[in-house]
Scaffold this motif. Sequence first.
Motif, mmCIF file in Angstrom:
data_model
loop_
_atom_site.group_PDB
_atom_site.id
_atom_site.type_symbol
_atom_site.label_atom_id
_atom_site.label_comp_id
_atom_site.label_asym_id
_atom_site.label_seq_id
_atom_site.Cartn_x
_atom_site.Cartn_y
_atom_site.Cartn_z
ATOM 1 N N ASN A 76 2.576 7.221 -20.882
ATOM 2 C CA ASN A 76 2.278 5.880 -20.386
ATOM 3 C C ASN A 76 3.506 4.982 -20.296
ATOM 4 O O ASN A 76 3.385 3.814 -19.913
ATOM 5 C CB ASN A 76 1.230 5.202 -21.283
ATOM 6 C CG ASN A 76 -0.150 5.808 -21.121
ATOM 7 O OD1 ASN A 76 -0.560 6.131 -20.015
ATOM 8 N ND2 ASN A 76 -0.864 5.980 -22.226
ATOM 9 N N ARG A 113 3.052 1.390 -18.799
ATOM 10 C CA ARG A 113 2.277 1.397 -17.568
ATOM 11 C C ARG A 113 0.793 1.164 -17.866
ATOM 12 O O ARG A 113 0.218 1.784 -18.754
ATOM 13 C CB ARG A 113 2.466 2.720 -16.827
ATOM 14 C CG ARG A 113 1.603 2.845 -15.570
ATOM 15 C CD ARG A 113 2.027 4.001 -14.702
ATOM 16 N NE ARG A 113 2.047 5.273 -15.409
ATOM 17 C CZ ARG A 113 2.482 6.412 -14.885
ATOM 18 N NH1 ARG A 113 2.959 6.420 -13.655
ATOM 19 N NH2 ARG A 113 2.459 7.528 -15.587
ATOM 20 N N TYR A 114 0.176 0.282 -17.070
ATOM 21 C CA TYR A 114 -1.252 -0.012 -17.178
ATOM 22 C C TYR A 114 -1.874 0.178 -15.793
ATOM 23 O O TYR A 114 -1.425 -0.430 -14.810
ATOM 24 C CB TYR A 114 -1.500 -1.449 -17.639
ATOM 25 C CG TYR A 114 -0.862 -1.783 -18.963
ATOM 26 C CD1 TYR A 114 -1.540 -1.590 -20.166
ATOM 27 C CD2 TYR A 114 0.438 -2.304 -19.019
ATOM 28 C CE1 TYR A 114 -0.955 -1.909 -21.380
ATOM 29 C CE2 TYR A 114 1.029 -2.620 -20.234
ATOM 30 C CZ TYR A 114 0.330 -2.419 -21.406
ATOM 31 O OH TYR A 114 0.920 -2.727 -22.600
ATOM 32 N N GLN A 115 -2.904 1.002 -15.713
ATOM 33 C CA GLN A 115 -3.610 1.186 -14.447
ATOM 34 C C GLN A 115 -4.684 0.112 -14.340
ATOM 35 O O GLN A 115 -5.669 0.104 -15.069
ATOM 36 C CB GLN A 115 -4.223 2.572 -14.341
ATOM 37 C CG GLN A 115 -4.867 2.829 -12.990
ATOM 38 C CD GLN A 115 -5.297 4.267 -12.799
ATOM 39 O OE1 GLN A 115 -5.146 5.087 -13.700
ATOM 40 N NE2 GLN A 115 -5.818 4.581 -11.625
ATOM 41 N N ASN A 121 -0.849 -0.099 -10.327
ATOM 42 C CA ASN A 121 -0.325 -0.011 -11.688
ATOM 43 C C ASN A 121 0.577 -1.200 -11.964
ATOM 44 O O ASN A 121 1.374 -1.596 -11.105
ATOM 45 C CB ASN A 121 0.477 1.276 -11.891
ATOM 46 C CG ASN A 121 -0.408 2.504 -11.947
ATOM 47 O OD1 ASN A 121 -0.973 2.846 -12.973
ATOM 48 N ND2 ASN A 121 -0.547 3.177 -10.810
ATOM 49 N N MET A 123 3.442 -2.608 -14.876
ATOM 50 C CA MET A 123 4.322 -2.134 -15.935
ATOM 51 C C MET A 123 5.127 -3.300 -16.490
ATOM 52 O O MET A 123 5.469 -4.239 -15.764
ATOM 53 C CB MET A 123 5.292 -1.067 -15.406
ATOM 54 C CG MET A 123 4.628 0.046 -14.632
ATOM 55 S SD MET A 123 5.840 1.224 -13.980
ATOM 56 C CE MET A 123 4.817 2.101 -12.780
ATOM 57 N N TYR A 161 1.780 -0.334 -5.938
ATOM 58 C CA TYR A 161 0.509 -0.156 -5.243
ATOM 59 C C TYR A 161 0.639 0.954 -4.208
ATOM 60 O O TYR A 161 1.573 0.941 -3.394
ATOM 61 C CB TYR A 161 0.076 -1.454 -4.568
ATOM 62 C CG TYR A 161 -1.254 -1.342 -3.833
ATOM 63 C CD1 TYR A 161 -2.436 -1.112 -4.538
ATOM 64 C CD2 TYR A 161 -1.324 -1.443 -2.448
ATOM 65 C CE1 TYR A 161 -3.649 -0.993 -3.885
ATOM 66 C CE2 TYR A 161 -2.537 -1.335 -1.780
ATOM 67 C CZ TYR A 161 -3.700 -1.110 -2.506
ATOM 68 O OH TYR A 161 -4.901 -0.985 -1.863
ATOM 69 N N ARG A 174 6.213 -1.772 -3.990
ATOM 70 C CA ARG A 174 6.629 -2.084 -5.364
ATOM 71 C C ARG A 174 7.319 -3.432 -5.418
ATOM 72 O O ARG A 174 8.115 -3.768 -4.551
ATOM 73 C CB ARG A 174 7.581 -0.998 -5.885
ATOM 74 C CG ARG A 174 8.077 -1.260 -7.307
ATOM 75 C CD ARG A 174 8.963 -0.154 -7.813
ATOM 76 N NE ARG A 174 10.161 0.000 -7.025
ATOM 77 C CZ ARG A 174 11.333 0.414 -7.527
ATOM 78 N NH1 ARG A 174 11.432 0.738 -8.792
ATOM 79 N NH2 ARG A 174 12.384 0.531 -6.750
#
Length: 285
Positions: A76, A113-115, A121, A123, A161, A174
């Motif tokens: 992650n 990282r977070y979905q 995502n 970060m 994205y 990004r």
Amino acid sequence: MDMQMKNYLLILLFSLPPLLLSGQENTTTRAVTSSTMLNIGGSDVLDTYLTPLDYRGIHLGLLNERLQVAGFGNMNWINQQKVWAEYTSNNNEAQNGLVATGFLGYSWGSMRRYQIAEGLNLMAGPYLSGEAGFIYNLRNGNNPASAKLSIETGASVMAVYQLKCFPRFPITLRYQASLPVMSVFFSPHYEQSYYEIFSLGNTSGIVKFGSFHNRFDLNNMFTADLPIGAINLRIGFQSKIHNTHVNDIKTRRISNAFMIGFSKEFLPFNRKKPAVSPGRIVNAL
């Protein structure tokens, strides 16, 4: 006993392939995303150690970036490395003076990282960077150059994205912003020559602690990756702001540049380890 032995051998033979396959599936390879980009745009430079005038001109830069999922944190965390070189040529308003700048820098950071949603995502994490360079005024006789050296740490955030309007032509968008929080940097005093510093040893107060009270930096970058065969065409825009006010000297460097280059994913290779099936492949973006 012979029949039992044959049965054991048959069970072992039928069980071996699934065991091998399961071992390969558990193998995770962290792909590397590497990119190289050329920056072309405008610049604004002010350094009152050299001149009180503002100079504007052309910014040229080269940026290499390397992204890879970290080996810790359950896949992650994303590690990011950047190496850059920048040069600007600037004139004053009367077009009778020239100031040139040149800088080299390196940064390393790690982001969690977070979905948030399908294809999106976010970060965020810390980074550490260093930069060295110069500002040179061709009109000055005494003290024509100002040396720059800094080490900083701060926070970086990124949003990625995956735009999948066309299944065979996915576009990766990004945005990243980096903001230094603390730094240590070099600055002479106003009207202090480098002869005084390096020959006479007058070094009091030339190494400064930097934070929001005397320094503000901000780096914004937006990129879009367009797949072309085995590589991606990368286009984007970068805005960098650098401001310091110490030892009665104001320094400002601003650049706004368009970016074009390429990015590519590849699997890392270690000659010390035997080649194995990559199994599951994870990438940073």
